[in-house]
Design a protein around this motif. Structure first.
Motif, PDB file in Angstrom:
ATOM      1  N   VAL A 184       0.882  -1.171   0.000  1.00 54.05           N
ATOM      2  CA  VAL A 184       0.000   0.000   0.000  1.00 54.05           C
ATOM      3  C   VAL A 184       0.919   1.220   0.000  1.00 54.05           C
ATOM      4  N   PRO A 185       1.080   1.895  -1.127  1.00 55.64           N
ATOM      5  CA  PRO A 185       2.071   2.979  -1.231  1.00 55.64           C
ATOM      6  C   PRO A 185       1.761   4.160  -0.319  1.00 55.64           C
ATOM      7  N   LYS A 186       2.815   4.768   0.190  1.00 58.35           N
ATOM      8  CA  LYS A 186       2.667   5.907   1.086  1.00 58.35           C
ATOM      9  C   LYS A 186       2.079   7.107   0.364  1.00 58.35           C
ATOM     10  N   THR A 187       2.200   7.135  -0.950  1.00 60.19           N
ATOM     11  CA  THR A 187       1.632   8.253  -1.710  1.00 60.19           C
ATOM     12  C   THR A 187       0.123   8.345  -1.507  1.00 60.19           C
ATOM     13  N   ARG A 188      -0.523   7.180  -1.302  1.00 58.27           N
ATOM     14  CA  ARG A 188      -1.967   7.195  -1.019  1.00 58.27           C
ATOM     15  C   ARG A 188      -2.240   7.906   0.304  1.00 58.27           C
ATOM     16  N   LEU A 189      -1.423   7.592   1.291  1.00 59.67           N
ATOM     17  CA  LEU A 189      -1.583   8.228   2.597  1.00 59.67           C
ATOM     18  C   LEU A 189      -1.369   9.729   2.495  1.00 59.67           C
ATOM     19  N   ASP A 190      -0.333  10.118   1.758  1.00 57.15           N
ATOM     20  CA  ASP A 190      -0.035  11.541   1.601  1.00 57.15           C
ATOM     21  C   ASP A 190      -1.185  12.271   0.914  1.00 57.15           C
ATOM     22  N   ALA A 191      -1.755  11.642  -0.125  1.00 60.63           N
ATOM     23  CA  ALA A 191      -2.846  12.262  -0.869  1.00 60.63           C
ATOM     24  C   ALA A 191      -4.093  12.397   0.005  1.00 60.63           C
ATOM     25  N   LEU A 192      -4.400  11.336   0.756  1.00 58.53           N
ATOM     26  CA  LEU A 192      -5.579  11.358   1.613  1.00 58.53           C
ATOM     27  C   LEU A 192      -5.415  12.367   2.740  1.00 58.53           C
ATOM     28  N   GLU A 193      -4.214  12.424   3.297  1.00 56.26           N
ATOM     29  CA  GLU A 193      -3.949  13.379   4.376  1.00 56.26           C
ATOM     30  C   GLU A 193      -4.047  14.814   3.861  1.00 56.26           C
ATOM     31  N   ALA A 194      -3.596  15.036   2.645  1.00 57.59           N
ATOM     32  CA  ALA A 194      -3.685  16.371   2.050  1.00 57.59           C
ATOM     33  C   ALA A 194      -5.140  16.783   1.864  1.00 57.59           C
ATOM     34  N   GLN A 195      -5.988  15.829   1.456  1.00 55.13           N
ATOM     35  CA  GLN A 195      -7.417  16.114   1.296  1.00 55.13           C
ATOM     36  C   GLN A 195      -8.045  16.510   2.629  1.00 55.13           C
ATOM     37  N   ILE A 196      -7.718  15.744   3.680  1.00 55.82           N
ATOM     38  CA  ILE A 196      -8.282  16.017   5.006  1.00 55.82           C
ATOM     39  C   ILE A 196      -7.858  17.400   5.491  1.00 55.82           C
ATOM     40  N   LYS A 197      -6.588  17.727   5.323  1.00 59.69           N
ATOM     41  CA  LYS A 197      -6.082  19.023   5.780  1.00 59.69           C
ATOM     42  C   LYS A 197      -6.684  20.174   4.975  1.00 59.69           C
ATOM     43  N   ALA A 198      -6.878  19.957   3.674  1.00 62.46           N
ATOM     44  CA  ALA A 198      -7.483  20.993   2.840  1.00 62.46           C
ATOM     45  C   ALA A 198      -8.928  21.243   3.247  1.00 62.46           C
ATOM     46  N   GLN A 199      -9.648  20.161   3.515  1.00 59.92           N
ATOM     47  CA  GLN A 199     -11.038  20.291   3.949  1.00 59.92           C
ATOM     48  C   GLN A 199     -11.114  20.999   5.303  1.00 59.92           C
ATOM     49  N   ALA A 200     -10.201  20.661   6.203  1.00 62.38           N
ATOM     50  CA  ALA A 200     -10.169  21.299   7.517  1.00 62.38           C
ATOM     51  C   ALA A 200      -9.882  22.790   7.389  1.00 62.38           C
ATOM     52  N   ALA A 201      -9.004  23.140   6.458  1.00 62.37           N
ATOM     53  CA  ALA A 201      -8.665  24.546   6.245  1.00 62.37           C
ATOM     54  C   ALA A 201      -9.860  25.329   5.703  1.00 62.37           C
ATOM     55  N   ARG A 202     -10.635  24.678   4.814  1.00 67.32           N
ATOM     56  CA  ARG A 202     -11.799  25.357   4.240  1.00 67.32           C
ATOM     57  C   ARG A 202     -12.880  25.582   5.276  1.00 67.32           C
ATOM     58  N   THR A 203     -13.066  24.647   6.176  1.00 64.27           N
ATOM     59  CA  THR A 203     -14.150  24.733   7.158  1.00 64.27           C
ATOM     60  C   THR A 203     -13.717  25.343   8.477  1.00 64.27           C
ATOM     61  N   GLY A 204     -12.408  25.561   8.642  1.00 65.37           N
ATOM     62  CA  GLY A 204     -11.924  26.132   9.891  1.00 65.37           C
ATOM     63  C   GLY A 204     -11.891  25.150  11.039  1.00 65.37           C
ATOM     64  N   GLN A 205     -11.963  23.861  10.726  1.00 68.13           N
ATOM     65  CA  GLN A 205     -11.943  22.828  11.757  1.00 68.13           C
ATOM     66  C   GLN A 205     -10.517  22.332  11.986  1.00 68.13           C
ATOM     67  N   PRO A 206     -10.198  21.963  13.233  1.00 64.32           N
ATOM     68  CA  PRO A 206      -8.841  21.473  13.508  1.00 64.32           C
ATOM     69  C   PRO A 206      -8.627  20.064  12.958  1.00 64.32           C
ATOM     70  N   VAL A 207      -7.375  19.743  12.640  1.00 62.42           N
ATOM     71  CA  VAL A 207      -7.018  18.404  12.174  1.00 62.42           C
ATOM     72  C   VAL A 207      -6.699  17.541  13.403  1.00 62.42           C
ATOM     73  N   PRO A 208      -7.311  16.357  13.533  1.00 59.03           N
ATOM     74  CA  PRO A 208      -7.036  15.495  14.687  1.00 59.03           C
ATOM     75  C   PRO A 208      -5.548  15.206  14.810  1.00 59.03           C
ATOM     76  N   PRO A 209      -5.014  15.190  16.024  1.00 56.35           N
ATOM     77  CA  PRO A 209      -3.569  14.978  16.195  1.00 56.35           C
ATOM     78  C   PRO A 209      -3.074  13.627  15.692  1.00 56.35           C
ATOM     79  N   ASP A 210      -3.933  12.608  15.757  1.00 55.93           N
ATOM     80  CA  ASP A 210      -3.532  11.268  15.317  1.00 55.93           C
ATOM     81  C   ASP A 210      -4.111  10.925  13.954  1.00 55.93           C
ATOM     82  N   VAL A 211      -4.277  11.963  13.100  1.00 51.75           N
ATOM     83  CA  VAL A 211      -4.921  11.748  11.807  1.00 51.75           C
ATOM     84  C   VAL A 211      -4.141  10.763  10.941  1.00 51.75           C
ATOM     85  N   GLU A 212      -2.789  10.795  10.993  1.00 55.22           N
ATOM     86  CA  GLU A 212      -1.999   9.894  10.153  1.00 55.22           C
ATOM     87  C   GLU A 212      -2.238   8.434  10.539  1.00 55.22           C
TER      88      GLU A 212
END
Length: 272
Positions: free
Chosen positions: A35-63
């Motif tokens: 399971v390539p790490k690039t998938r994790l990086d892409a998914l994490e980027a999506q979560i952080k982008a969504q959090a930035a748009r909504t003003g919500q914090p990113v969970p500390p253990d999101v990774e």
């Protein structure tokens, strides 16, 4: 023999050193499939982008959470492939819908990126909202009580009882059908008449401090007996500072811009 052992050890160390980057590039290996790490990086980027748009914090253990999510997905994907689901027409139809969704979301993301809400636009919208909440000159607020009953005769009897010295609060607690104010002695708190149904607001506006309706007031809810406890100049509601609500204002403007973009595309499209 000694030279042979040294050579074997060196070979093992070299093999391990070469294997490290490959392991580091994977989140995990599930049933022999990486399971390539690039998938994790892409998914994490999506979560952080969504959090930035909504003003919500990113969970500390999101990774860690996303890693478990990707492992679960790989397990389920392998099982689906084993069962031959990829060859079914249902799968192909769903895949096409998913492809369209991804493409459309990418289009909208691209539009928003190229048409970002500026600080000036956000501040102007904030000022507009604050201005719309500012009461008109001379506007009044009333601190009122009411008793709500089903029939006009009941309301008339209550008015007669009150004129003889009955206590408004006690009668409201016993007879009012309004579940919100009844238990509070009919207390409605401070409010602008515009916040009530028209019949109630009209009757309320005619009363002064300490006055009560001489006749029952009919509305869609039933029959009201109304008393005004106090009157004051209308005050503008307290509004949080701009910086505190800026993320919500920006998000609202983004949605408005995107909705307009969608409407424009729909209007230009030739549909037969």
């Amino acid at each position: 023999m000694k030279k042979f052992l040294l050579a074997a050890t060196s070979t093992a160390l070299l093999a391990g050193a070469l294997a490290l980057p490959a392991v580091a590039q994977n989140v995990a290996i599930v049933n022999g499939k990486p399971v390539p790490k690039t998938r994790l990086d892409a998914l994490e980027a999506q979560i952080k982008a969504q959090a930035a748009r909504t003003g919500q914090p990113v969970p500390p253990d999101v990774e860690k959470q996303l890693r478990e999510e990707l492992i679960a997905r790989e397990i389920f994907m392998q099982e689906a492939q084993r069962r031959g689901i990829e060859g079914t027409s249902e799968y192909r139809d769903m895949l096409e819908l998913a492809r369209q969704s991804v493409m459309i979301n990418a289009l909208f993301a691209d539009y928003q990126k190229k048409n970002a809400v500026t600080d000036a636009e956000a501040k102007a919208e904030y000022d507009r909202i604050v201005g719309s909440r500012t009461p008109a000159a001379g506007a009044k607020e009333f601190k009122a009580r009411h008793i709500l009953v089903e029939k006009e005769d009941e309301a008339k009897a209550i008015i007669a009882q009150l004129k003889k010295g009955g206590k408004f609060e006690d009668i409201a607690k016993k007879q009012s059908k309004d579940p919100g104010s009844g238990a509070q002695g009919g207390d409605l708190g401070w409010a602008n008449p515009s916040g009530y149904v028209p019949e109630f607001a009209q009757a309320l506006g005619k009363l002064g401090k300490g006055q009560m309706t001489d006749a029952p007031v009919k509305s869609q809810f039933g029959w009201h007996v109304i008393r005004v406890d106090d009157v004051r100049e209308a005050k503008a509601p307290e509004v949080p500072p701009f910086e505190q609500v800026k993320p919500q204002v920006v998000q609202q403007l983004q949605q408005q811009k995107l909705a307009k973009f969608q409407e424009e595309l729909r209007a230009k499209a030739k549909v037969e």
